[in-house]
Design an enzyme around this catalytic site. Structure first.
Site, PDB file in Angstrom:
ATOM      1  N   TYR A   4       0.845  -1.201   0.000  1.00  0.00           N
ATOM      2  CA  TYR A   4       0.000   0.000   0.000  1.00  0.00           C
ATOM      3  C   TYR A   4       0.881   1.252   0.000  1.00  0.00           C
ATOM      4  O   TYR A   4       0.674   2.176  -0.791  1.00  0.00           O
ATOM      5  CB  TYR A   4      -0.907  -0.022   1.232  1.00  0.00           C
TER       6      TYR A   4
HETATM    7  N1  NAP Z   1     -10.167   6.036   4.041  1.00  0.00           N
HETATM    8  C1  NAP Z   1      -9.047   6.671   4.403  1.00  0.00           C
HETATM    9  O1  NAP Z   1      -8.853   7.005   5.601  1.00  0.00           O
HETATM   10  C2  NAP Z   1      -7.988   6.972   3.387  1.00  0.00           C
HETATM   11  C3  NAP Z   1      -6.826   7.667   3.803  1.00  0.00           C
HETATM   12  C4  NAP Z   1      -5.843   7.969   2.865  1.00  0.00           C
HETATM   13  C5  NAP Z   1      -6.020   7.583   1.547  1.00  0.00           C
HETATM   14  N2  NAP Z   1      -7.124   6.905   1.177  1.00  0.00           N
HETATM   15  C6  NAP Z   1      -7.238   6.498  -0.240  1.00  0.00           C
HETATM   16  O2  NAP Z   1      -8.482   6.915  -0.798  1.00  0.00           O
HETATM   17  C7  NAP Z   1      -8.872   6.002  -1.838  1.00  0.00           C
HETATM   18  C8  NAP Z   1     -10.307   5.545  -1.577  1.00  0.00           C
HETATM   19  O3  NAP Z   1     -10.290   4.883  -0.336  1.00  0.00           O
HETATM   20  P1  NAP Z   1     -11.599   4.500   0.448  1.00  0.00           P
HETATM   21  O4  NAP Z   1     -11.345   4.868   1.871  1.00  0.00           O
HETATM   22  O5  NAP Z   1     -12.821   5.032  -0.241  1.00  0.00           O
HETATM   23  O6  NAP Z   1     -11.505   2.942   0.331  1.00  0.00           O
HETATM   24  P2  NAP Z   1     -12.631   1.818   0.196  1.00  0.00           P
HETATM   25  O7  NAP Z   1     -13.833   2.157   1.026  1.00  0.00           O
HETATM   26  O8  NAP Z   1     -11.952   0.532   0.468  1.00  0.00           O
HETATM   27  O9  NAP Z   1     -13.062   1.916  -1.319  1.00  0.00           O
HETATM   28  C9  NAP Z   1     -12.160   1.571  -2.326  1.00  0.00           C
HETATM   29  C10 NAP Z   1     -12.878   1.643  -3.630  1.00  0.00           C
HETATM   30  O10 NAP Z   1     -12.017   1.179  -4.633  1.00  0.00           O
HETATM   31  C11 NAP Z   1     -12.737   0.237  -5.423  1.00  0.00           C
HETATM   32  N3  NAP Z   1     -11.792  -0.743  -5.951  1.00  0.00           N
HETATM   33  C12 NAP Z   1     -10.965  -1.547  -5.268  1.00  0.00           C
HETATM   34  N4  NAP Z   1     -10.255  -2.325  -6.105  1.00  0.00           N
HETATM   35  C13 NAP Z   1     -10.669  -1.983  -7.349  1.00  0.00           C
HETATM   36  C14 NAP Z   1     -10.320  -2.432  -8.650  1.00  0.00           C
HETATM   37  N5  NAP Z   1      -9.393  -3.389  -8.843  1.00  0.00           N
HETATM   38  N6  NAP Z   1     -10.919  -1.865  -9.714  1.00  0.00           N
HETATM   39  C15 NAP Z   1     -11.849  -0.901  -9.526  1.00  0.00           C
HETATM   40  N7  NAP Z   1     -12.219  -0.435  -8.318  1.00  0.00           N
HETATM   41  C16 NAP Z   1     -11.644  -0.967  -7.240  1.00  0.00           C
HETATM   42  C17 NAP Z   1     -13.747  -0.392  -4.510  1.00  0.00           C
HETATM   43  O11 NAP Z   1     -14.795  -0.896  -5.251  1.00  0.00           O
HETATM   44  P3  NAP Z   1     -15.839  -1.964  -4.613  1.00  0.00           P
HETATM   45  O12 NAP Z   1     -16.625  -1.265  -3.581  1.00  0.00           O
HETATM   46  O13 NAP Z   1     -16.625  -2.393  -5.796  1.00  0.00           O
HETATM   47  O14 NAP Z   1     -14.995  -3.076  -4.026  1.00  0.00           O
HETATM   48  C18 NAP Z   1     -14.155   0.808  -3.687  1.00  0.00           C
HETATM   49  O15 NAP Z   1     -15.167   1.558  -4.339  1.00  0.00           O
HETATM   50  C19 NAP Z   1      -7.858   4.855  -1.807  1.00  0.00           C
HETATM   51  O16 NAP Z   1      -6.895   5.085  -2.802  1.00  0.00           O
HETATM   52  C20 NAP Z   1      -7.230   4.980  -0.412  1.00  0.00           C
HETATM   53  O17 NAP Z   1      -5.919   4.459  -0.379  1.00  0.00           O
HETATM   54  C21 NAP Z   1      -8.119   6.608   2.060  1.00  0.00           C
END
Ligand code: NAP
Length: 79
Positions: A4
């Site tokens: 990651y």
């Molecule tokens: N949440 C935090 O605190 C945080 C902090 C820093 C950075 N981020 C970054 O923000 C971004 C979004 O994170 P999030 O918190 O929204 O995470 P999340 O709730 O786990 O959602 C991830 C999303 O990515 C989609 N996804 C995963 N693998 C995929 C693939 N191979 N092809 C297409 N779509 C895919 C998932 O789709 P499905 O639902 O269909 O599985 C989901 O909609 C990520 O890059 C994460 O690293 C998040």
């Protein structure tokens, strides 16, 4: 977690490369903060709406806006 962290470092580097290659476009990266989503098992301190503010603001930047930068939520930050 290692994969990651490396993926984020690669994304930040690629952001800078793309921004340099396409100077007429705004290409930036952003950390949304610690958000209640699946990836954090809903332990984040920000709601999804609050977490979306930074990415949405960057997506709506007008032409000529900043490019090749890293933002922490709404603030420009060092890589
Ligand atoms: N949440 C935090 O605190 C945080 C902090 C820093 C950075 N981020 C970054 O923000 C971004 C979004 O994170 P999030 O918190 O929204 O995470 P999340 O709730 O786990 O959602 C991830 C999303 O990515 C989609 N996804 C995963 N693998 C995929 C693939 N191979 N092809 C297409 N779509 C895919 C998932 O789709 P499905 O639902 O269909 O599985 C989901 O909609 C990520 O890059 C994460 O690293 C998040």
């Amino acid at each position: 977690m290692t994969a990651y962290i490396l993926s984020k470092a690669a994304l930040n580097a690629y952001t800078r490369i793309l921004a340099k290659k396409h100077p007429s476009l705004c290409i930036n990266c952003v950390c949304p903060g610690y958000v209640k989503t699946d990836i954090t098992y809903n332990t984040g301190v920000l709601t999804v709406d609050e977490g979306a503010q930074g990415p949405v603001r960057l997506a709506l930047l007008p032409n000529g806006g900043p490019s090749g930068l890293f933002f922490s939520r709404l603030e420009e930050s060092e890589f």
